[in-house]
Write a protein that holds these residues in place. Structure first.
Motif, short mmCIF file in Angstrom:
data_model
loop_
_atom_site.label_atom_id
_atom_site.label_comp_id
_atom_site.label_asym_id
_atom_site.label_seq_id
_atom_site.Cartn_x
_atom_site.Cartn_y
_atom_site.Cartn_z
N ASP A 40 0.82 -1.21 0.00
CA ASP A 40 0.00 0.00 0.00
C ASP A 40 0.86 1.26 0.00
O ASP A 40 0.53 2.24 -0.68
CB ASP A 40 -0.96 0.00 1.18
CG ASP A 40 -2.11 -0.98 1.00
OD1 ASP A 40 -2.43 -1.32 -0.16
OD2 ASP A 40 -2.70 -1.41 2.01
N ARG A 41 1.96 1.25 0.73
CA ARG A 41 2.87 2.40 0.75
C ARG A 41 3.51 2.57 -0.62
O ARG A 41 3.64 3.69 -1.14
CB ARG A 41 3.92 2.20 1.84
CG ARG A 41 4.71 3.44 2.16
CD ARG A 41 5.52 3.38 3.46
NE ARG A 41 6.13 2.11 3.80
CZ ARG A 41 5.73 1.32 4.80
NH1 ARG A 41 4.70 1.65 5.54
NH2 ARG A 41 6.36 0.19 5.07
N MET A 42 3.88 1.47 -1.25
CA MET A 42 4.48 1.52 -2.58
C MET A 42 3.49 2.09 -3.59
O MET A 42 3.84 2.95 -4.41
CB MET A 42 4.91 0.10 -2.98
CG MET A 42 5.60 0.01 -4.32
SD MET A 42 6.12 -1.69 -4.69
CE MET A 42 4.55 -2.40 -5.19
N ILE A 43 2.23 1.66 -3.52
CA ILE A 43 1.20 2.16 -4.43
C ILE A 43 0.95 3.65 -4.18
O ILE A 43 0.76 4.42 -5.13
CB ILE A 43 -0.10 1.34 -4.29
CG1 ILE A 43 0.14 -0.09 -4.77
CG2 ILE A 43 -1.25 1.99 -5.04
CD1 ILE A 43 0.62 -0.19 -6.22
N GLU A 44 0.98 4.06 -2.94
CA GLU A 44 0.80 5.48 -2.62
C GLU A 44 1.90 6.32 -3.27
O GLU A 44 1.63 7.38 -3.85
CB GLU A 44 0.81 5.67 -1.10
CG GLU A 44 0.60 7.09 -0.64
CD GLU A 44 0.65 7.19 0.87
OE1 GLU A 44 1.16 8.22 1.36
OE2 GLU A 44 0.19 6.26 1.56
N ILE A 45 3.13 5.84 -3.21
CA ILE A 45 4.25 6.56 -3.84
C ILE A 45 4.08 6.56 -5.35
O ILE A 45 4.28 7.58 -6.01
CB ILE A 45 5.59 5.94 -3.41
CG1 ILE A 45 5.84 6.20 -1.92
CG2 ILE A 45 6.74 6.50 -4.27
CD1 ILE A 45 6.98 5.41 -1.33
N ASN A 93 0.79 7.49 -16.11
CA ASN A 93 -0.18 6.44 -15.84
C ASN A 93 0.50 5.26 -15.16
O ASN A 93 1.66 4.98 -15.44
CB ASN A 93 -0.82 5.94 -17.14
CG ASN A 93 -1.58 7.03 -17.85
OD1 ASN A 93 -2.44 7.67 -17.27
ND2 ASN A 93 -1.25 7.25 -19.11
N MET A 94 -0.27 4.56 -14.32
CA MET A 94 0.22 3.31 -13.77
C MET A 94 -0.22 2.20 -14.71
O MET A 94 -1.40 2.09 -15.04
CB MET A 94 -0.36 3.05 -12.37
CG MET A 94 0.57 3.43 -11.28
SD MET A 94 0.19 2.70 -9.65
CE MET A 94 -1.52 3.00 -9.42
N GLN A 129 -7.67 -4.05 -10.14
CA GLN A 129 -6.45 -4.83 -10.31
C GLN A 129 -5.62 -4.81 -9.03
O GLN A 129 -5.03 -5.82 -8.64
CB GLN A 129 -5.62 -4.31 -11.48
CG GLN A 129 -6.23 -4.57 -12.83
CD GLN A 129 -7.21 -3.48 -13.25
OE1 GLN A 129 -7.46 -2.52 -12.53
NE2 GLN A 129 -7.78 -3.64 -14.43
N LEU A 130 -5.56 -3.65 -8.39
CA LEU A 130 -4.80 -3.54 -7.14
C LEU A 130 -5.43 -4.41 -6.05
O LEU A 130 -4.71 -5.03 -5.26
CB LEU A 130 -4.70 -2.09 -6.69
CG LEU A 130 -3.88 -1.18 -7.62
CD1 LEU A 130 -3.99 0.27 -7.18
CD2 LEU A 130 -2.43 -1.63 -7.68
N ARG A 155 -3.67 -7.40 -3.95
CA ARG A 155 -3.71 -7.48 -2.49
C ARG A 155 -4.17 -8.88 -2.05
O ARG A 155 -3.63 -9.45 -1.11
CB ARG A 155 -4.65 -6.42 -1.92
CG ARG A 155 -4.01 -5.08 -1.78
CD ARG A 155 -4.92 -4.10 -1.03
NE ARG A 155 -4.43 -2.77 -1.28
CZ ARG A 155 -4.80 -2.00 -2.30
NH1 ARG A 155 -5.70 -2.41 -3.16
NH2 ARG A 155 -4.29 -0.80 -2.44
N GLN A 156 -5.19 -9.41 -2.73
CA GLN A 156 -5.68 -10.74 -2.38
C GLN A 156 -4.61 -11.79 -2.63
O GLN A 156 -4.43 -12.71 -1.83
CB GLN A 156 -6.96 -11.08 -3.16
CG GLN A 156 -7.60 -12.37 -2.72
CD GLN A 156 -7.96 -12.37 -1.24
OE1 GLN A 156 -8.62 -11.46 -0.74
NE2 GLN A 156 -7.51 -13.38 -0.50
N GLN A 157 -3.87 -11.66 -3.72
CA GLN A 157 -2.78 -12.59 -4.00
C GLN A 157 -1.70 -12.50 -2.92
O GLN A 157 -1.16 -13.53 -2.49
CB GLN A 157 -2.17 -12.31 -5.37
CG GLN A 157 -3.08 -12.67 -6.52
CD GLN A 157 -2.54 -12.23 -7.87
OE1 GLN A 157 -1.73 -11.30 -7.96
NE2 GLN A 157 -2.97 -12.88 -8.92
#
Length: 108
Positions: A47-52, A63-64, A76-77, A81-83
């Motif tokens: 989550d921290r990585m996605i925030e950055i 774009n991501m 997709q995120l 997370r579930q994986q």
């Protein structure tokens, strides 16, 4: 956190950042990489990585995208997370805690 690498960022071509590369290269993108088995609290780190990554996309008007160059959105995120949860649970079922010394030895 405690001096442990949580995730890495490389240029899209897979090369690490360097002073010389930043001075001369035109980058088409960056890749964020999380080493799941060796990262403690990998969901929080993700989550921290996605925030950055999101901050960078806004700042750079970018774009991501995924490895197939398709846009990554919240659905997709959530799947990722579930994986991550499934991988952590599978490791814990084998008594291997993500980020532990044992996981670092096994997955390094």
């Amino acid at each position: 956190t405690d001096g442990q690498l949580e995730f890495s960022i490389r240029n899209y071509e897979g090369k690490p950042f360097s002073v010389e590369m930043l001075k001369s290269a035109v980058m088409t993108g960056v890749t964020f990489q999380l080493d799941i088995p060796t990262t403690t609290n990998n969901l929080q780190v993700f989550d921290r990585m996605i925030e950055i990554a999101r901050t960078m996309t806004v700042s750079l008007n970018a774009n991501m995208i995924d490895v197939n160059k398709k846009p990554i959105g919240d659905s997709q995120l959530d799947k990722i997370r579930q994986q991550l949860k499934n991988i952590s649970l599978a490791m814990e079922a084998k008594e291997i805690l993500p980020g532990s010394t044992q996981a670092q030895r096994l997955f390094s």
